[in-house]
Design a protein around this motif. Structure first.
Motif, mmCIF file in Angstrom:
data_model
loop_
_atom_site.group_PDB
_atom_site.id
_atom_site.type_symbol
_atom_site.label_atom_id
_atom_site.label_comp_id
_atom_site.label_asym_id
_atom_site.label_seq_id
_atom_site.Cartn_x
_atom_site.Cartn_y
_atom_site.Cartn_z
ATOM 1 N N ALA A 162 42.932 6.949 108.232
ATOM 2 C CA ALA A 162 42.305 6.474 106.997
ATOM 3 C C ALA A 162 43.329 5.790 106.112
ATOM 4 C CB ALA A 162 41.662 7.632 106.241
ATOM 5 N N ASP A 163 42.904 4.663 105.494
ATOM 6 C CA ASP A 163 43.727 4.019 104.480
ATOM 7 C C ASP A 163 43.194 4.442 103.101
ATOM 8 O OD1 ASP A 163 41.426 2.411 104.181
ATOM 9 O OD2 ASP A 163 42.261 0.797 105.418
ATOM 10 N N HIS A 164 43.336 3.571 102.094
ATOM 11 C CA HIS A 164 42.947 3.946 100.736
ATOM 12 C C HIS A 164 41.438 4.154 100.606
ATOM 13 C CE1 HIS A 164 44.009 4.532 96.601
ATOM 14 N NE2 HIS A 164 43.289 3.523 96.165
ATOM 15 N N TYR A 165 40.675 3.496 101.459
ATOM 16 C CA TYR A 165 39.203 3.583 101.395
ATOM 17 C C TYR A 165 38.700 4.735 102.261
ATOM 18 C CZ TYR A 165 39.124 -0.764 98.801
ATOM 19 O OH TYR A 165 39.292 -1.708 97.823
ATOM 20 N N LEU A 166 39.294 5.873 102.096
ATOM 21 C CA LEU A 166 39.061 7.039 102.947
ATOM 22 C C LEU A 166 37.584 7.451 103.056
ATOM 23 C CD1 LEU A 166 41.513 10.025 102.991
ATOM 24 C CD2 LEU A 166 39.076 10.444 103.166
ATOM 25 N N PRO A 167 36.783 7.420 101.965
ATOM 26 C CA PRO A 167 35.387 7.848 102.104
ATOM 27 C C PRO A 167 34.553 6.985 103.046
ATOM 28 C CG PRO A 167 36.059 7.889 99.804
ATOM 29 C CD PRO A 167 37.136 7.176 100.559
ATOM 30 N N LEU A 168 34.972 5.752 103.268
ATOM 31 C CA LEU A 168 34.260 4.884 104.208
ATOM 32 C C LEU A 168 34.929 4.847 105.577
ATOM 33 C CD1 LEU A 168 33.329 1.955 101.803
ATOM 34 C CD2 LEU A 168 31.729 3.484 102.964
ATOM 35 N N ARG A 169 36.201 5.173 105.649
ATOM 36 C CA ARG A 169 36.919 5.183 106.928
ATOM 37 C C ARG A 169 36.642 6.466 107.721
ATOM 38 N NH1 ARG A 169 38.038 -0.185 107.413
ATOM 39 N NH2 ARG A 169 39.879 -0.850 106.232
ATOM 40 N N GLY A 175 37.062 3.822 92.772
ATOM 41 C CA GLY A 175 38.305 3.230 92.315
ATOM 42 C C GLY A 175 38.136 1.855 91.688
ATOM 43 N N SER A 176 39.214 1.301 91.202
ATOM 44 C CA SER A 176 39.232 -0.009 90.570
ATOM 45 C C SER A 176 38.884 -1.098 91.580
ATOM 46 C CB SER A 176 40.620 -0.274 89.975
ATOM 47 O OG SER A 176 40.685 -1.542 89.395
ATOM 48 N N GLY A 177 38.067 -2.049 91.160
ATOM 49 C CA GLY A 177 37.688 -3.135 92.051
ATOM 50 C C GLY A 177 36.659 -2.746 93.086
ATOM 51 N N MET A 178 36.138 -1.520 92.988
ATOM 52 C CA MET A 178 35.107 -1.040 93.910
ATOM 53 C C MET A 178 33.852 -0.746 93.091
ATOM 54 S SD MET A 178 37.432 1.885 95.780
ATOM 55 C CE MET A 178 39.233 1.733 95.780
ATOM 56 N N ASP A 179 32.877 -0.091 93.722
ATOM 57 C CA ASP A 179 31.741 0.464 93.010
ATOM 58 C C ASP A 179 31.258 1.688 93.778
ATOM 59 O OD1 ASP A 179 29.846 -0.487 95.031
ATOM 60 O OD2 ASP A 179 30.036 -2.465 94.111
ATOM 61 N N SER A 180 30.134 2.245 93.378
ATOM 62 C CA SER A 180 29.697 3.521 93.944
ATOM 63 C C SER A 180 29.289 3.439 95.408
ATOM 64 C CB SER A 180 28.539 4.086 93.120
ATOM 65 O OG SER A 180 27.448 3.187 93.114
ATOM 66 N N ARG A 181 29.199 2.240 95.966
ATOM 67 C CA ARG A 181 28.951 2.128 97.410
ATOM 68 C C ARG A 181 30.087 2.745 98.221
ATOM 69 N NH1 ARG A 181 27.562 -4.177 97.855
ATOM 70 N NH2 ARG A 181 29.043 -4.195 96.114
ATOM 71 N N LEU A 182 31.234 2.942 97.601
ATOM 72 C CA LEU A 182 32.339 3.643 98.254
ATOM 73 C C LEU A 182 31.878 4.963 98.858
ATOM 74 C CD1 LEU A 182 35.541 3.902 98.600
ATOM 75 C CD2 LEU A 182 35.419 5.317 96.543
ATOM 76 N N TRP A 183 30.872 5.587 98.243
ATOM 77 C CA TRP A 183 30.415 6.923 98.637
ATOM 78 C C TRP A 183 29.164 6.895 99.510
ATOM 79 C CZ3 TRP A 183 34.084 10.253 97.768
ATOM 80 C CH2 TRP A 183 34.977 10.040 96.702
#
Length: 267
Positions: free
Chosen positions: A246-253, A38-46
């Motif tokens: 989970a909030d918006h950062y679901l892949p990390l939560r 998403g916006s303001g993030m990077d691939s570390r989200l995954w």
């Protein structure tokens, strides 16, 4: 001392349309899946999802233009063209697309523009082009922070609005680091992003042909929940799933729950 480097993980720099390079990573084997953040993030989200997916799939993730390790744009760019360039670089005629927030919006726009190139869609806490977001104090504050280029306020807003479960919840430290490191970069990136404002996927949902999974967290923004309901209702055959805790950062939560949902959907 033994090395823990996984030889199946390859990092590359993909030439971006119009100049610059996009950082990308490829791992695993099987049918291809591209992960979009998403916006303001990077691939570390995954980070907590990609290794598990890669046990069954050829997984590619990349940093969107100007974010993470990708070069900042120097001229207008189109996120759909960037996604196409990533697919082309890896020699993929088609792939499944899994995107969160802005990444979900990009995946959906790409699926409408290039239906033959998308085998499946996973829309996680996704936004959608053409959606009319209701005015609110937070959207006003966001606009003001962008106008003033106040990166500290922008990062603070991102974490308070979208990472509602806080720094102490699962994945919280990485979320905060990612947001803070990308706050200045996102301002530049968003100023150069072209195409998206003119798109209107929300009114073309009935034309989506890819099998679609729609996922959002029970602590996500209320408007994301409304969009998720619309996506699940209007995309033919789409399945919706609400993930608790989970909030918006679901892949990390809640990475385990999301990975299970995706593996079942992509099987």
């Amino acid at each position: 001392m033994s090395s823990h480097i996984d030889p199946s993980v390859v990092e590359v720099h993909v030439p971006a349309p119009g100049g610059g390079r996009l950082w990308a990573e490829r791992r695993g084997g099987g049918s291809p899946v591209v992960l979009l953040h998403g916006s303001g993030m990077d691939s570390r989200l995954w980070d907590a999802v990609a290794p598990a997916l890669a046990r069954h799939h050829d997984v590619i993730r990349y940093d969107a233009r100007g974010l993470g390790r990708s070069d900042a744009p120097e001229r207008t760019f189109d996120d759909i063209e960037d996604l196409g360039a990533v697919l082309d670089h890896f020699g993929l005629g088609s792939a499944a697309l899994v995107g969160l927030s802005m990444g979900g919006e990009t995946a959906l726009d790409f699926a409408l523009a290039h239906p033959d190139r998308v085998t499946a869609l996973g829309l996680v806490g996704a936004s959608v082009s053409g959606h009319d977001w209701p005015p609110s104090p937070e959207t006003t504050a966001y606009a003001e922070a962008r106008r003033r280029r106040d990166t500290a306020v922008l990062a603070e807003l991102e974490l308070s609005v979208w990472a509602a479960m806080g720094r102490g919840a699962t994945g919280g430290e990485l979320i905060a680091t990612m947001v803070e490191e990308n706050a200045a970069r996102r301002i530049i990136s968003e100023q150069h992003l072209a195409g998206a404002p003119a798109r209107d996927a929300e009114r073309q949902l009935g034309s989506v042909t890819a099998p679609t999974l729609v996922v959002h967290g029970d602590h996500d923004h209320p408007e994301i929940a409304a969009i998720a309901r619309r996506l699940a209702a209007d995309i033919p055959g789409a399945r919706g799933h609400l993930v608790p805790g989970a909030d918006h950062y679901l892949p990390l939560r809640t990475p385990e729950q999301l990975t299970t949902l995706l593996l079942n959907h992509l099987a």
